[in-house]
Design a protein around this motif. Structure first.
Motif, PDB file in Angstrom:
ATOM      1  N   SER A  75       0.836  -1.208   0.000  1.00 46.75           N
ATOM      2  CA  SER A  75       0.000   0.000   0.000  1.00 46.75           C
ATOM      3  C   SER A  75       0.872   1.260   0.000  1.00 46.75           C
ATOM      4  O   SER A  75       1.960   1.291   0.581  1.00 46.75           O
ATOM      5  CB  SER A  75      -0.930   0.019   1.216  1.00 46.75           C
ATOM      6  N   LYS A  77       0.138   3.975   1.547  1.00 52.54           N
ATOM      7  CA  LYS A  77       0.182   4.460   2.929  1.00 52.54           C
ATOM      8  C   LYS A  77       1.326   3.812   3.692  1.00 52.54           C
ATOM      9  O   LYS A  77       2.126   4.503   4.335  1.00 52.54           O
ATOM     10  CB  LYS A  77      -1.155   4.171   3.616  1.00 52.54           C
ATOM     11  N   ASP A  78       1.439   2.492   3.644  1.00 51.21           N
ATOM     12  CA  ASP A  78       2.504   1.803   4.367  1.00 51.21           C
ATOM     13  C   ASP A  78       3.888   2.188   3.839  1.00 51.21           C
ATOM     14  O   ASP A  78       4.834   2.351   4.613  1.00 51.21           O
ATOM     15  CB  ASP A  78       2.315   0.286   4.280  1.00 51.21           C
ATOM     16  N   LEU A  81       4.659   5.834   4.982  1.00 50.54           N
ATOM     17  CA  LEU A  81       4.927   5.857   6.425  1.00 50.54           C
ATOM     18  C   LEU A  81       6.270   5.201   6.745  1.00 50.54           C
ATOM     19  O   LEU A  81       6.996   5.668   7.630  1.00 50.54           O
ATOM     20  CB  LEU A  81       3.785   5.197   7.193  1.00 50.54           C
ATOM     21  N   TYR A 131       6.210   8.725  -6.043  1.00 49.10           N
ATOM     22  CA  TYR A 131       4.978   8.759  -5.255  1.00 49.10           C
ATOM     23  C   TYR A 131       3.768   8.546  -6.168  1.00 49.10           C
ATOM     24  O   TYR A 131       2.857   7.788  -5.845  1.00 49.10           O
ATOM     25  CB  TYR A 131       4.823  10.101  -4.528  1.00 49.10           C
ATOM     26  N   LEU A 135       0.900   5.527  -6.053  1.00 53.78           N
ATOM     27  CA  LEU A 135      -0.527   5.824  -5.909  1.00 53.78           C
ATOM     28  C   LEU A 135      -1.339   5.257  -7.072  1.00 53.78           C
ATOM     29  O   LEU A 135      -2.438   4.721  -6.866  1.00 53.78           O
ATOM     30  CB  LEU A 135      -0.737   7.339  -5.794  1.00 53.78           C
ATOM     31  N   GLU A 138      -2.165   1.709  -6.745  1.00 49.21           N
ATOM     32  CA  GLU A 138      -3.167   1.449  -5.722  1.00 49.21           C
ATOM     33  C   GLU A 138      -4.568   1.861  -6.171  1.00 49.21           C
ATOM     34  O   GLU A 138      -5.518   1.773  -5.400  1.00 49.21           O
ATOM     35  CB  GLU A 138      -2.778   2.164  -4.423  1.00 49.21           C
ATOM     36  N   LEU A 179      -0.758  12.331   6.660  1.00 46.94           N
ATOM     37  CA  LEU A 179      -0.814  11.774   5.308  1.00 46.94           C
ATOM     38  C   LEU A 179      -1.769  10.588   5.155  1.00 46.94           C
ATOM     39  O   LEU A 179      -2.455  10.501   4.134  1.00 46.94           O
ATOM     40  CB  LEU A 179       0.585  11.405   4.817  1.00 46.94           C
ATOM     41  N   PRO A 180      -1.861   9.674   6.115  1.00 49.13           N
ATOM     42  CA  PRO A 180      -2.824   8.570   5.932  1.00 49.13           C
ATOM     43  C   PRO A 180      -4.257   9.051   5.731  1.00 49.13           C
ATOM     44  O   PRO A 180      -5.002   8.457   4.945  1.00 49.13           O
ATOM     45  CB  PRO A 180      -2.686   7.752   7.218  1.00 49.13           C
ATOM     46  N   LEU A 183      -4.589  10.106   2.147  1.00 50.72           N
ATOM     47  CA  LEU A 183      -4.578   8.961   1.233  1.00 50.72           C
ATOM     48  C   LEU A 183      -5.910   8.223   1.219  1.00 50.72           C
ATOM     49  O   LEU A 183      -6.281   7.639   0.212  1.00 50.72           O
ATOM     50  CB  LEU A 183      -3.441   8.012   1.604  1.00 50.72           C
ATOM     51  N   LYS A 184      -6.646   8.260   2.300  1.00 49.82           N
ATOM     52  CA  LYS A 184      -7.952   7.582   2.346  1.00 49.82           C
ATOM     53  C   LYS A 184      -9.006   8.341   1.542  1.00 49.82           C
ATOM     54  O   LYS A 184      -9.870   7.761   0.938  1.00 49.82           O
ATOM     55  CB  LYS A 184      -8.457   7.492   3.795  1.00 49.82           C
ATOM     56  N   LYS A 187      -9.005   8.954  -3.363  1.00 51.83           N
ATOM     57  CA  LYS A 187      -8.854   7.963  -4.435  1.00 51.83           C
ATOM     58  C   LYS A 187      -9.717   8.356  -5.569  1.00 51.83           C
ATOM     59  O   LYS A 187      -9.626   8.328  -6.658  1.00 51.83           O
ATOM     60  CB  LYS A 187      -9.238   6.570  -3.949  1.00 51.83           C
TER      61      LYS A 187
END
Length: 187
Positions: A75, A77-78, A81, A131, A135, A138, A179-180, A183-184, A187
């Motif tokens: 992901s 996000k992971d 991070l 980046y 994205l 995903e 940032l998480p 990212l949610k 999309k």
């Protein structure tokens, strides 16, 4: 290590620590224990040419590092991070962020030298593109991925500079918490 590599490695570190204008050729020569002739043999156009080569080396090193981190995480996000966590650990261990930030060079030189501005721009574009690609894989739309990649590039680079000026990892930690949520949503 050969002389050219030694000059590049030493100059890269000095430029990141002190900025381009605050590092004289004599300081680089002394740190490497080489003559001016040796420097001009490898870099006929002098200090600015050396800086551009240093920026190209940073570009490669940063790109390689980000790709390695991203390949270990499915992901976005992971992956992001994990990258920020690495920056935080490095900062907390050494009190600085060497190898990732080059904003001081950009702020000094971008308006004074087109070749340096171009080298700095390429570095930021490569980071932003990594980046963006993560994205896209995903499922983000091209438009969202592009906007978020820009936001991430600016946020992380800015947070690194704030860490250095505040002598605290708090700015990167704050970015890691915010940032998480971004990212949610997008999309």
């Amino acid at each position: 290590m050969d002389i050219k590599s030694q000059l590049i490695d030493t100059a890269t570190t000095l430029f990141q620590q002190k900025g381009y204008k605050n590092v004289g050729l004599n300081e680089i020569l002394k740190a490497c224990n080489v003559t001016k002739g040796a420097l001009y043999h490898h870099f006929p156009n002098g200090k600015e040419e050396l800086l551009i080569i240093c920026l190209q080396g940073l570009n490669e090193a940063i790109t390689t590092d980000i790709k390695a981190i991203f390949s270990r995480h499915l992901s976005a996000k992971d992956a992001i991070l994990s990258m920020i966590d690495k920056l935080i650990r490095d900062f907390e261990k050494s009190g600085t962020i060497i190898g990732y930030t080059f904003s001081s060079i950009v702020s000094e030189m971008a308006t004074m030298s087109e070749p340096v501005r171009t080298a700095c721009s390429a570095l930021y574009e490569n980071i932003q593109h990594l980046y963006y690609e993560k994205l896209i894989t995903e499922g983000y739309s091209s438009e969202s991925a592009s906007a978020i990649a820009l936001l991430m590039t600016a946020s992380i680079e800015g947070a690194m500079m704030l860490c250095l000026t505040q002598k605290s990892a708090t700015p990167l930690k704050t970015i890691a918490t915010l940032l998480p949520g971004i990212l949610k949503v997008n999309k």
